[in-house]
Scaffold this motif. Structure first.
Motif, PDB file in Angstrom:
ATOM      1  N   GLN A   2     -13.116  63.790  28.886  1.00 61.74           N
ATOM      2  CA  GLN A   2     -11.860  64.517  29.006  1.00 61.74           C
ATOM      3  C   GLN A   2     -10.831  63.992  28.010  1.00 61.74           C
ATOM      4  O   GLN A   2     -10.937  62.874  27.490  1.00 61.74           O
ATOM      5  CB  GLN A   2     -11.326  64.422  30.431  1.00 61.74           C
ATOM      6  N   GLU A   3      -9.833  64.793  27.763  1.00 61.77           N
ATOM      7  CA  GLU A   3      -8.888  64.523  26.680  1.00 61.77           C
ATOM      8  C   GLU A   3      -8.109  63.229  26.877  1.00 61.77           C
ATOM      9  O   GLU A   3      -7.771  62.542  25.899  1.00 61.77           O
ATOM     10  CB  GLU A   3      -7.913  65.703  26.540  1.00 61.77           C
ATOM     11  N   VAL A   4      -7.808  62.881  28.131  1.00 60.42           N
ATOM     12  CA  VAL A   4      -6.998  61.677  28.362  1.00 60.42           C
ATOM     13  C   VAL A   4      -7.813  60.392  28.224  1.00 60.42           C
ATOM     14  O   VAL A   4      -7.249  59.293  28.238  1.00 60.42           O
ATOM     15  CB  VAL A   4      -6.346  61.713  29.763  1.00 60.42           C
ATOM     16  N   ALA A   5      -9.132  60.494  28.111  1.00 61.69           N
ATOM     17  CA  ALA A   5      -9.978  59.308  27.989  1.00 61.69           C
ATOM     18  C   ALA A   5      -9.892  58.745  26.573  1.00 61.69           C
ATOM     19  O   ALA A   5     -10.019  59.474  25.589  1.00 61.69           O
ATOM     20  CB  ALA A   5     -11.414  59.652  28.352  1.00 61.69           C
ATOM     21  N   LYS A   6      -9.707  57.436  26.475  1.00 63.98           N
ATOM     22  CA  LYS A   6      -9.552  56.786  25.169  1.00 63.98           C
ATOM     23  C   LYS A   6     -10.438  55.540  25.104  1.00 63.98           C
ATOM     24  O   LYS A   6     -10.694  54.882  26.108  1.00 63.98           O
ATOM     25  CB  LYS A   6      -8.095  56.352  24.950  1.00 63.98           C
ATOM     26  N   ASP A   7     -10.885  55.232  23.896  1.00 64.83           N
ATOM     27  CA  ASP A   7     -11.554  53.957  23.666  1.00 64.83           C
ATOM     28  C   ASP A   7     -10.503  52.851  23.612  1.00 64.83           C
ATOM     29  O   ASP A   7      -9.440  53.017  23.018  1.00 64.83           O
ATOM     30  CB  ASP A   7     -12.331  53.987  22.344  1.00 64.83           C
ATOM     31  N   HIS A   8     -10.820  51.733  24.246  1.00 65.30           N
ATOM     32  CA  HIS A   8      -9.881  50.607  24.305  1.00 65.30           C
ATOM     33  C   HIS A   8     -10.665  49.336  24.008  1.00 65.30           C
ATOM     34  O   HIS A   8     -11.689  49.066  24.631  1.00 65.30           O
ATOM     35  CB  HIS A   8      -9.238  50.538  25.700  1.00 65.30           C
ATOM     36  N   TRP A   9     -10.180  48.549  23.059  1.00 64.66           N
ATOM     37  CA  TRP A   9     -10.913  47.375  22.594  1.00 64.66           C
ATOM     38  C   TRP A   9     -10.166  46.091  22.914  1.00 64.66           C
ATOM     39  O   TRP A   9      -8.940  46.072  22.990  1.00 64.66           O
ATOM     40  CB  TRP A   9     -11.155  47.460  21.087  1.00 64.66           C
ATOM     41  N   LEU A  10     -10.933  45.039  23.092  1.00 64.93           N
ATOM     42  CA  LEU A  10     -10.367  43.726  23.386  1.00 64.93           C
ATOM     43  C   LEU A  10     -11.120  42.684  22.568  1.00 64.93           C
ATOM     44  O   LEU A  10     -12.354  42.620  22.618  1.00 64.93           O
ATOM     45  CB  LEU A  10     -10.508  43.420  24.885  1.00 64.93           C
ATOM     46  N   GLU A  11     -10.401  41.875  21.799  1.00 70.39           N
ATOM     47  CA  GLU A  11     -11.029  40.826  21.008  1.00 70.39           C
ATOM     48  C   GLU A  11     -10.903  39.493  21.741  1.00 70.39           C
ATOM     49  O   GLU A  11      -9.805  39.062  22.097  1.00 70.39           O
ATOM     50  CB  GLU A  11     -10.390  40.745  19.623  1.00 70.39           C
ATOM     51  N   ILE A  12     -12.056  38.858  21.973  1.00 72.33           N
ATOM     52  CA  ILE A  12     -12.099  37.546  22.618  1.00 72.33           C
ATOM     53  C   ILE A  12     -12.939  36.630  21.736  1.00 72.33           C
ATOM     54  O   ILE A  12     -14.158  36.801  21.631  1.00 72.33           O
ATOM     55  CB  ILE A  12     -12.700  37.616  24.037  1.00 72.33           C
ATOM     56  N   GLY A  13     -12.300  35.665  21.104  1.00 74.12           N
ATOM     57  CA  GLY A  13     -13.023  34.799  20.185  1.00 74.12           C
ATOM     58  C   GLY A  13     -13.610  35.620  19.049  1.00 74.12           C
ATOM     59  O   GLY A  13     -12.922  36.384  18.380  1.00 74.12           O
ATOM     60  N   ARG A  14     -14.920  35.493  18.858  1.00 75.69           N
ATOM     61  CA  ARG A  14     -15.603  36.221  17.787  1.00 75.69           C
ATOM     62  C   ARG A  14     -16.062  37.611  18.230  1.00 75.69           C
ATOM     63  O   ARG A  14     -16.557  38.377  17.405  1.00 75.69           O
ATOM     64  CB  ARG A  14     -16.819  35.427  17.316  1.00 75.69           C
ATOM     65  N   GLU A  15     -15.933  37.891  19.512  1.00 76.18           N
ATOM     66  CA  GLU A  15     -16.487  39.138  20.038  1.00 76.18           C
ATOM     67  C   GLU A  15     -15.429  40.236  20.143  1.00 76.18           C
ATOM     68  O   GLU A  15     -14.245  39.964  20.387  1.00 76.18           O
ATOM     69  CB  GLU A  15     -17.121  38.904  21.411  1.00 76.18           C
ATOM     70  N   LYS A  16     -15.900  41.454  19.973  1.00 76.11           N
ATOM     71  CA  LYS A  16     -15.050  42.624  20.133  1.00 76.11           C
ATOM     72  C   LYS A  16     -15.635  43.453  21.273  1.00 76.11           C
ATOM     73  O   LYS A  16     -16.738  43.998  21.161  1.00 76.11           O
ATOM     74  CB  LYS A  16     -15.003  43.432  18.837  1.00 76.11           C
ATOM     75  N   LEU A  17     -14.897  43.534  22.364  1.00 74.10           N
ATOM     76  CA  LEU A  17     -15.399  44.151  23.585  1.00 74.10           C
ATOM     77  C   LEU A  17     -14.791  45.538  23.775  1.00 74.10           C
ATOM     78  O   LEU A  17     -13.591  45.743  23.592  1.00 74.10           O
ATOM     79  CB  LEU A  17     -15.089  43.276  24.802  1.00 74.10           C
ATOM     80  N   TYR A  18     -15.649  46.445  24.185  1.00 74.15           N
ATOM     81  CA  TYR A  18     -15.280  47.859  24.320  1.00 74.15           C
ATOM     82  C   TYR A  18     -15.026  48.225  25.779  1.00 74.15           C
ATOM     83  O   TYR A  18     -15.637  47.680  26.702  1.00 74.15           O
ATOM     84  CB  TYR A  18     -16.411  48.732  23.782  1.00 74.15           C
ATOM     85  N   SER A  19     -14.129  49.184  25.975  1.00 69.80           N
ATOM     86  CA  SER A  19     -13.965  49.808  27.290  1.00 69.80           C
ATOM     87  C   SER A  19     -13.525  51.251  27.111  1.00 69.80           C
ATOM     88  O   SER A  19     -13.039  51.639  26.040  1.00 69.80           O
ATOM     89  CB  SER A  19     -12.949  49.057  28.150  1.00 69.80           C
ATOM     90  N   ARG A  20     -13.693  52.030  28.153  1.00 67.97           N
ATOM     91  CA  ARG A  20     -13.156  53.394  28.209  1.00 67.97           C
ATOM     92  C   ARG A  20     -11.975  53.360  29.162  1.00 67.97           C
ATOM     93  O   ARG A  20     -12.101  52.940  30.323  1.00 67.97           O
ATOM     94  CB  ARG A  20     -14.231  54.358  28.706  1.00 67.97           C
TER      95      ARG A  20
END
Length: 322
Positions: free
Chosen positions: A75-93
């Motif tokens: 749906q249109e309101v859904a967005k990708d959201h990222w979080l950087e922790i140390g060397r890692e880049k973590l994804y969320s919806r």
């Protein structure tokens, strides 16, 4: 007599060497993202229900739920959201369908899966109850980077960061943590940490009591190997290979610090995580606790076998205690 002693020594050396090989191989299969043997063979051995799909009413229900989850995810309101922790880049919806609502849920997926696959439908059901949604891909899963699988133990620290992300978005957020399979154990392991008051309750579906116990089950059921001495060796090797021991990664020890209301769910047909672990986890927690047992439901399939009863129970529990 000397020959007998010599023969026994040779046998012991062989057993120890074979056990070290088996322990090292098992850890490589279980705890590292990129393992070709797991992708080709191991997955079918460890969770056979995922490969026994047909055209039963449950398979059709699952397909309908997946379609609903896919529609919700896109749906249109859904967005990708990222979080950087140390060397890692973590994804969320991130799905904020109800910007005026203070109700939030973080939905955490299972072992070697990813957020969309396990949690899109569940998230849609929470949205129907006016919840805003965050669905992360755990490190070494989905779109998130990383190679070491944390089995909930390393992931508990990441989940603390995701909780803070939600609070940054909505400081007055009232957060429910929902997890399935390894995601359930992630939530339970997080429960023993110092959580902000924004976190109001937990819902955990088919989580294991500890990584050590779960791996013992897998060695026996999937690989037809004895837990001892392989698991004893693997426990020591894991600290060096992945940074944590299998015994310290315990839902039970963390739940002993938990005072939040917790709903425990499990299907009796679970071949991956024995449903008896539910009782061990329930006994450990210090907070208000209730359970939902779904007869014959395989691993992470209780909401497929009894969807109405499942979600009625979940939201009644949340409304009553959270």
């Amino acid at each position: 007599m000397k020959w007998i002693v010599f023969g026994l020594v040779i046998v012991v050396i062989f057993i120890v060497a074979a056990s070290f090989y088996a322990a090292n191989f098992f850890l490589s299969v279980a705890l590292f993202r990129n393992n070709k043997w797991y992708d080709k063979t191991g997955h079918k051995m460890m969770n056979p229900d995922n490969f026994n799909k047909g055209t039963s009413k449950y398979d059709l229900t699952e397909e309908q739920q997946n379609q609903q989850g896919e529609f919700f995810w896109q749906q249109e309101v859904a967005k990708d959201h990222w979080l950087e922790i140390g060397r890692e880049k973590l994804y969320s919806r991130l799905i904020v369908s109800h910007p005026d609502s203070k109700k939030w849920v973080i939905c955490v997926h299972g072992y070697r899966s990813y957020g969309k696959r396990d949690m899109a439908f569940v998230a849609s059901k929470f949205s129907d109850q006016q919840y805003n949604i965050l669905v992360p891909d755990l490190r070494a899963h989905g779109k998130s980077t990383g190679n070491v699988i944390g089995m909930g133990w390393l992931d508990r620290l990441d989940l603390l960061k995701w909780i803070q992300e939600v609070i940054t978005i909505e400081p007055l957020a009232e957060i429910v943590l929902f997890g399935g399979s390894m995601g359930a154990s992630t939530v339970m392991m997080t429960s023993g940490e110092r959580l902000p008051k924004n976190v109001k309750g937990l819902v955990v579906d088919c989580g294991y009591s500890s990584v050590y116990s779960e791996f013992g089950v897998m060695l026996s059921s999937a690989f037809k190997l004895p837990a001892f001495p392989i698991l004893t060796i693997a426990n020591h090797l894991a600290k060096r290979k992945v940074g944590y021991s299998l015994k310290e990664a315990s839902s039970i020890s963390q739940l002993a610090q938990n005072k939040l209301p917790t709903l425990f769910i499990h299907g009796t047909g679970d071949k991956f995580v024995p449903h008896q672990m539910l009782y061990e986890n329930m006994e450990a927690t210090k907070g208000v606790k209730e359970s939902l047992i779904v007869e014959q439901a395989p691993h992470l399939s209780s909401f497929i076998y009894e969807p109405d009863h499942y979600f009625d129970t979940v939201f009644e529990f949340i409304h009553r205690y959270c």
